[in-house]
Enzyme design. Structure first.
Site, PDB file in Angstrom:
ATOM      1  N   ASP A  57      18.979 -34.561  70.903  1.00 52.84           N
ATOM      2  CA  ASP A  57      20.351 -34.231  71.297  1.00 52.84           C
ATOM      3  C   ASP A  57      20.712 -32.818  70.837  1.00 52.84           C
ATOM      4  OD1 ASP A  57      20.723 -34.640  68.604  1.00 52.84           O
ATOM      5  OD2 ASP A  57      22.274 -36.181  68.814  1.00 52.84           O
ATOM      6  N   ASP A  96      16.142 -39.304  72.009  1.00 52.50           N
ATOM      7  CA  ASP A  96      17.125 -39.321  70.925  1.00 52.50           C
ATOM      8  C   ASP A  96      18.367 -40.078  71.390  1.00 52.50           C
ATOM      9  OD1 ASP A  96      17.912 -38.613  68.410  1.00 52.50           O
ATOM     10  OD2 ASP A  96      18.261 -36.489  68.857  1.00 52.50           O
ATOM     11  N   LYS A 126      14.867 -42.562  68.952  1.00 52.22           N
ATOM     12  CA  LYS A 126      15.228 -42.161  67.584  1.00 52.22           C
ATOM     13  C   LYS A 126      16.715 -42.383  67.413  1.00 52.22           C
ATOM     14  CE  LYS A 126      15.716 -37.641  66.228  1.00 52.22           C
ATOM     15  NZ  LYS A 126      17.131 -37.617  65.789  1.00 52.22           N
ATOM     16  N   GLU A 128      20.004 -41.901  64.373  1.00 52.21           N
ATOM     17  CA  GLU A 128      20.392 -41.331  63.078  1.00 52.21           C
ATOM     18  C   GLU A 128      21.046 -42.400  62.202  1.00 52.21           C
ATOM     19  OE1 GLU A 128      22.801 -37.797  63.486  1.00 52.21           O
ATOM     20  OE2 GLU A 128      21.313 -36.805  64.766  1.00 52.21           O
ATOM     21  N   GLU A 195      15.639 -34.696  57.450  1.00 52.40           N
ATOM     22  CA  GLU A 195      16.166 -33.370  57.797  1.00 52.40           C
ATOM     23  C   GLU A 195      16.935 -32.787  56.619  1.00 52.40           C
ATOM     24  OE1 GLU A 195      18.137 -32.992  61.596  1.00 52.40           O
ATOM     25  OE2 GLU A 195      18.828 -30.960  61.125  1.00 52.40           O
TER      26      GLU A 195
HETATM   27  O1  KIV Z   1      18.009 -33.415  68.147  1.00 49.03           O
HETATM   28  C1  KIV Z   1      17.047 -32.927  67.544  1.00 49.03           C
HETATM   29  O2  KIV Z   1      16.411 -31.956  67.984  1.00 49.03           O
HETATM   30  C2  KIV Z   1      16.678 -33.527  66.264  1.00 49.03           C
HETATM   31  C3  KIV Z   1      15.630 -32.842  65.446  1.00 49.03           C
HETATM   32  C4  KIV Z   1      16.191 -31.654  64.801  1.00 49.03           C
HETATM   33  C5  KIV Z   1      14.989 -33.756  64.471  1.00 49.03           C
HETATM   34  O3  KIV Z   1      17.207 -34.544  65.911  1.00 49.03           O
END
Ligand code: KIV
Length: 297
Positions: A57, A96, A126, A128, A195
């Site tokens: 994202d 994401d 993924k 968060e 991160e």
């Molecule tokens: O959105 C993204 O690019 C990320 C990375 C920085 C891990 O979450």
């Protein structure tokens, strides 16, 4: 006839098998991940030999010019993941989950994770956070969709964290991150992004986990590293975080190419004859005759 054993044709042909990530960690080798947002970047990342591609994202900032990732929609990531999976064949493509696509309920999280797999051929998702997000991880992984965790600086909730800054810099917060990582592993994550986490904290987490850690601003002890496409290629003109290493400076190269094009269009140097299509002489003669009649009314 060949001596090779018969194999079923499958879209997974040539795809890095997910369990291989554990083997890479076990062998003490490193996992390479990069973001990508369209078919050409997916194809280039694949040709460069990366293991994992994240359709992040971060697109909201580096592709769409937003100030943060919060406004990125599920549809945007679904579309971009479709493009990336058309370009990238061997790497595992991780979609994401954007803010708002998994926080409301476990059902919402599961439905949206399944959408990524069904509509955009994502290999994994993924998300968060830990804590309240653990039931989401459990449900998605339980349904057979591989989940990558993401803790430390979580940009979707940067306001709660006090901005885009390193996390886990007190003993108590470092212990919290350590416990979050163990809980995410227990919930079923196949890997975790760390991160902006102090290197010794990331190292302790990496040693404690069976699954790989993928660092971004988390030091060299992580099992792998991820960088954002535009940061690594020098395509993004915003302020780069401390953890970025730029491997090329493509923005000036691209700008100069477009400026050359503009100059040649204005001067008449482009297009040349080689860029134009011809028409057979007899057809041209007929065309000119027809044109003369049309003009004469
Ligand atoms: O959105 C993204 O690019 C990320 C990375 C920085 C891990 O979450």
């Amino acid at each position: 006839m060949t001596d090779k054993p018969q194999r079923y044709a499958s879209w997974t042909a040539g795809k890095l098998p997910l369990p291989e990530l554990l083997e890479i960690k076990r062998r003490g080798e490193k996992i390479v991940m990069v973001t990508a947002y369209d078919a050409p970047s997916g194809r280039l990342a694949d040709a460069a030999g990366v293991d994992l591609i994240l359709v992040g994202d971060s697109s909201g900032m580096v592709m769409h010019g937003r100030e943060s990732t919060v406004a990125v929609s599920l549809d945007e990531i679904v579309f971009m993941t479709q493009w990336v999976t058309r370009g990238a064949k061997r790497p595992l493509v991780v979609a994401d989950m954007p803010f708002g696509s998994f926080q409301v309920s476990t059902e919402q999280a599961l439905e949206n994770a399944i959408r990524f797999v069904k509509e955009s051929s994502a290999d994994a998702v993924k998300l968060e956070g830990a804590g309240a997000m653990l039931p989401r991880v459990r449900a998605i992984a339980g349904a057979g969709v591989p989940v990558m965790g993401h803790i430390g600086l979580t940009p979707q909730t940067a306001t709660m964290l006090g901005g885009f800054k390193a996390q886990g810099r007190t003993a108590a917060k470092a212990v919290q991150l350590y416990e979050d990582a163990l809980a995410l592993e227990e919930a079923g994550c196949f890997a975790i992004v760390l991160e902006a986490v102090p290197a010794p904290v990331a190292e302790a987490i990496t040693q404690a986990l069976q699954i790989p850690t993928i660092g971004i601003g988390a030091g060299a002890a992580c099992d792998g590293q991820v960088l954002v496409w535009h940061d690594l290629l020098g395509l993004y003109e915003g302020h780069a975080p401390r953890f970025v290493k730029q491997y090329a400076e493509l923005a000036p190269v691209m700008q100069a190419a477009v400026a050359d094009y503009a100059g040649e269009v204005r001067s008449g140097a482009f297009p040349e004859q080689q860029h134009a299509y011809s028409i057979p002489d007899e057809e041209l003669a007929l065309f000119e005759e027809a044109l003369a009649e049309v003009r004469a009314g």
